[in-house]
Motif scaffolding. Structure first.
Motif, mmCIF file in Angstrom:
data_model
loop_
_atom_site.group_PDB
_atom_site.id
_atom_site.type_symbol
_atom_site.label_atom_id
_atom_site.label_comp_id
_atom_site.label_asym_id
_atom_site.label_seq_id
_atom_site.Cartn_x
_atom_site.Cartn_y
_atom_site.Cartn_z
ATOM 1 N N THR A 25 -8.055 -0.005 -2.495
ATOM 2 C CA THR A 25 -8.880 -0.055 -1.288
ATOM 3 C C THR A 25 -7.992 -0.337 -0.082
ATOM 4 O O THR A 25 -7.134 -1.224 -0.131
ATOM 5 N N ASN A 26 -8.206 0.418 0.992
ATOM 6 C CA ASN A 26 -7.491 0.218 2.257
ATOM 7 C C ASN A 26 -5.978 0.267 2.080
ATOM 8 O O ASN A 26 -5.233 -0.578 2.602
ATOM 9 N N VAL A 27 -5.508 1.265 1.339
ATOM 10 C CA VAL A 27 -4.073 1.425 1.085
ATOM 11 C C VAL A 27 -3.558 2.648 1.834
ATOM 12 O O VAL A 27 -4.167 3.724 1.795
ATOM 13 N N THR A 28 -2.448 2.501 2.523
ATOM 14 C CA THR A 28 -1.778 3.606 3.199
ATOM 15 C C THR A 28 -0.344 3.691 2.700
ATOM 16 O O THR A 28 0.367 2.676 2.666
ATOM 17 N N VAL A 29 0.072 4.903 2.279
ATOM 18 C CA VAL A 29 1.451 5.137 1.859
ATOM 19 C C VAL A 29 1.959 6.355 2.609
ATOM 20 O O VAL A 29 1.425 7.459 2.459
ATOM 21 N N LYS A 30 2.993 6.152 3.426
ATOM 22 C CA LYS A 30 3.595 7.236 4.185
ATOM 23 C C LYS A 30 5.061 7.363 3.797
ATOM 24 O O LYS A 30 5.635 6.468 3.202
ATOM 25 N N GLY A 31 5.659 8.482 4.166
ATOM 26 C CA GLY A 31 7.080 8.659 3.909
ATOM 27 C C GLY A 31 7.356 9.827 2.982
ATOM 28 O O GLY A 31 6.445 10.512 2.505
ATOM 29 N N ASP A 32 8.633 10.048 2.705
ATOM 30 C CA ASP A 32 9.087 11.181 1.905
ATOM 31 C C ASP A 32 9.249 10.739 0.456
ATOM 32 O O ASP A 32 10.349 10.451 -0.009
ATOM 33 N N TYR A 33 8.117 10.679 -0.268
ATOM 34 C CA TYR A 33 8.135 10.236 -1.662
ATOM 35 C C TYR A 33 7.800 11.404 -2.589
ATOM 36 O O TYR A 33 6.995 12.278 -2.250
ATOM 37 N N ILE A 34 8.407 11.428 -3.774
ATOM 38 C CA ILE A 34 7.962 12.372 -4.797
ATOM 39 C C ILE A 34 6.538 12.026 -5.185
ATOM 40 O O ILE A 34 5.651 12.874 -5.192
ATOM 41 N N TYR A 35 6.287 10.758 -5.520
ATOM 42 C CA TYR A 35 4.937 10.266 -5.763
ATOM 43 C C TYR A 35 4.729 9.015 -4.912
ATOM 44 O O TYR A 35 5.352 7.986 -5.158
ATOM 45 N N GLY A 36 3.851 9.091 -3.932
ATOM 46 C CA GLY A 36 3.532 7.881 -3.178
ATOM 47 C C GLY A 36 2.891 6.848 -4.087
ATOM 48 O O GLY A 36 3.192 5.660 -4.014
ATOM 49 N N ILE A 37 1.983 7.309 -4.961
ATOM 50 C CA ILE A 37 1.373 6.460 -5.987
ATOM 51 C C ILE A 37 1.363 7.232 -7.293
ATOM 52 O O ILE A 37 0.928 8.389 -7.336
ATOM 53 N N ASN A 38 1.820 6.618 -8.365
ATOM 54 C CA ASN A 38 1.865 7.246 -9.677
ATOM 55 C C ASN A 38 0.829 6.576 -10.571
ATOM 56 O O ASN A 38 0.957 5.403 -10.925
ATOM 57 N N LEU A 39 -0.234 7.336 -10.916
ATOM 58 C CA LEU A 39 -1.303 6.806 -11.765
ATOM 59 C C LEU A 39 -1.173 7.316 -13.198
ATOM 60 O O LEU A 39 -2.157 7.458 -13.910
ATOM 61 N N TYR A 40 0.035 7.615 -13.631
ATOM 62 C CA TYR A 40 0.245 8.081 -14.999
ATOM 63 C C TYR A 40 -0.253 7.022 -15.984
ATOM 64 O O TYR A 40 0.027 5.837 -15.862
ATOM 65 N N GLY A 41 -1.050 7.462 -16.960
ATOM 66 C CA GLY A 41 -1.597 6.537 -17.947
ATOM 67 C C GLY A 41 -2.868 5.849 -17.492
ATOM 68 O O GLY A 41 -3.414 5.011 -18.205
ATOM 69 N N THR A 42 -3.355 6.210 -16.299
ATOM 70 C CA THR A 42 -4.560 5.585 -15.757
ATOM 71 C C THR A 42 -5.701 6.589 -15.730
ATOM 72 O O THR A 42 -5.525 7.718 -15.289
ATOM 73 N N HIS A 43 -6.866 6.202 -16.223
ATOM 74 C CA HIS A 43 -8.033 7.071 -16.221
ATOM 75 C C HIS A 43 -9.163 6.410 -15.444
ATOM 76 O O HIS A 43 -9.361 5.200 -15.522
ATOM 77 N N GLY A 44 -9.909 7.211 -14.683
ATOM 78 C CA GLY A 44 -11.062 6.677 -13.981
ATOM 79 C C GLY A 44 -10.724 5.802 -12.793
ATOM 80 O O GLY A 44 -11.511 4.935 -12.410
ATOM 81 N N ALA A 45 -9.566 6.021 -12.186
ATOM 82 C CA ALA A 45 -9.193 5.212 -11.020
ATOM 83 C C ALA A 45 -10.062 5.577 -9.822
ATOM 84 O O ALA A 45 -10.646 6.660 -9.753
ATOM 85 N N GLU A 46 -10.157 4.660 -8.880
ATOM 86 C CA GLU A 46 -10.895 4.899 -7.646
ATOM 87 C C GLU A 46 -10.022 4.543 -6.456
ATOM 88 O O GLU A 46 -9.295 3.556 -6.472
ATOM 89 N N MET A 47 -10.125 5.383 -5.420
ATOM 90 C CA MET A 47 -9.453 5.098 -4.155
ATOM 91 C C MET A 47 -10.496 5.120 -3.050
ATOM 92 O O MET A 47 -11.246 6.096 -2.916
ATOM 93 N N THR A 48 -10.540 4.059 -2.257
ATOM 94 C CA THR A 48 -11.502 3.945 -1.162
ATOM 95 C C THR A 48 -10.767 3.581 0.121
ATOM 96 O O THR A 48 -9.946 2.660 0.139
#
Length: 317
Positions: free
Chosen positions: A4-27
């Motif tokens: 919740t309320n997360v911002t990731v900027k920049g030159d990343y291959i993966y800003g966030i890696n949810l590998y192995g995670t199921h049913g995640a939510e982003m708000t």
């Protein structure tokens, strides 16, 4: 996991890696790039969230890629399936390949009920009755019965291009809107066929273009119903057998409403149809054998121009 309320900027291959995670939510998030599994009954849910580039893992599945549910207020600028397993891409779909982190990825092409899929067929198979199939990238369909799966659906082209290089036979009430259709190549019948008694096709805010070699671009035969609303058809014929081929529109009941139908070198313009041309429509047919070869024609506050007809400008039966 919930973000919740997360911002990731920049030159990343993966800003966030949810590998192995199921049913995640982003708000209320704004993420430059995300890698996600999100498979089976546990898609990644986006709520008021923007993702720049999303990679959905497909390397460990036997059928389709991971899934993401893009809820109202959310968006994904670029969406791809990652990994070697693209089994349900199928033949007749143009696969968009790019290099990412040393491996290829296949672009997702369609959305139904908020879930995105590798193919139009996969979206249709998963869609609930009455759903809208929305393209999220350009798509090319080829061969016999190439777009039959769209029968009875509303298809939102979403400002993308649907290219047809094959015969399509639609039944039921089908609506195609908000984008471009391109017809191309030599085919055995017609790019869009409305042969069933219940076949009705509405083109709404569509630009249909291309150079064609077919019996007709749209063939309504005897009973099909075609409505062209706020649209443009602009085609050029490259007809290999002018004795049997080369209609822009053929047969059935046709309404041209606030639209333009234009054709050049098509052999015939509109053939053996009951045609209503209304509401500032323009029909412009040139360098043909016969322009209008119709059962009936009604023209209301519209313009019909036929030039360089070698046999007949207008023939009414």
């Amino acid at each position: 996991s919930v973000l919740t309320n997360v911002t990731v900027k920049g030159d990343y291959i993966y800003g966030i890696n949810l590998y192995g995670t199921h049913g995640a939510e982003m708000t209320n998030c704004n993420i430059v790039s995300v890698f996600s599994n999100g498979q089976d009954d546990y898609p990644l849910n986006l709520n008021n969230t923007n993702i720049g580039t999303m990679i959905l893992n497909s390397s460990e599945r036997e059928e389709d890629a991971g899934k993401v549910k893009i809820n109202e207020g959310s968006s994904v600028d670029k969406l791809y399936a990652y990994g070697e397993n693209t089994k349900n891409v199928g033949t007749g779909i143009e696969k968009v390949k790019e290099i990412f982190d040393g491996e290829s990825k296949t672009q997702m092409v369609a959305e139904a009920d908020g879930i995105v899929y590798l193919t139009i067929q996969a979206a249709v198979d998963a869609a609930e009755s009455g759903s809208t199939i929305k393209l999220i990238s350009d798509v090319k369909l080829e061969g016999q019965n190439c777009a039959d799966m769209l029968s009875g659906y509303t298809v939102d082209l979403n400002d993308n291009i649907l290219t047809l290089e094959g015969n399509t036979y639609l039944s039921g009430e089908t609506i195609i809107k908000n984008g471009k259709i391109n017809v191309t190549g030599k085919i055995s019948d017609s790019y869009i066929c409305l042969y069933e008694a219940d076949a009705k096709l509405t083109l709404y805010d569509v630009e249909l273009t291309g150079t064609f070699d077919a019996y007709a671009v749209i063939n309504s035969k005897e009973t099909g119903r075609l409505i062209i609303k706020d649209s443009v058809i602009d085609v050029i014929g490259n007809i290999s057998n002018p004795d049997e081929m080369g209609n822009i529109i053929y047969g059935g009941n046709v309404t041209i409403d606030n639209s333009t139908v234009k054709g050049t070198d098509t052999v015939r313009g509109i053939g053996l149809a009951d045609v209503e041309i209304k509401n500032n429509s323009v029909v412009d047919i040139s360098d043909v054998e016969t322009g209008l070869n119709c059962s009936t024609v009604t023209i209301d506050n519209s313009t019909v121009t036929i030039t360089n007809a070698t046999k007949r400008a207008v023939r009414l039966s």
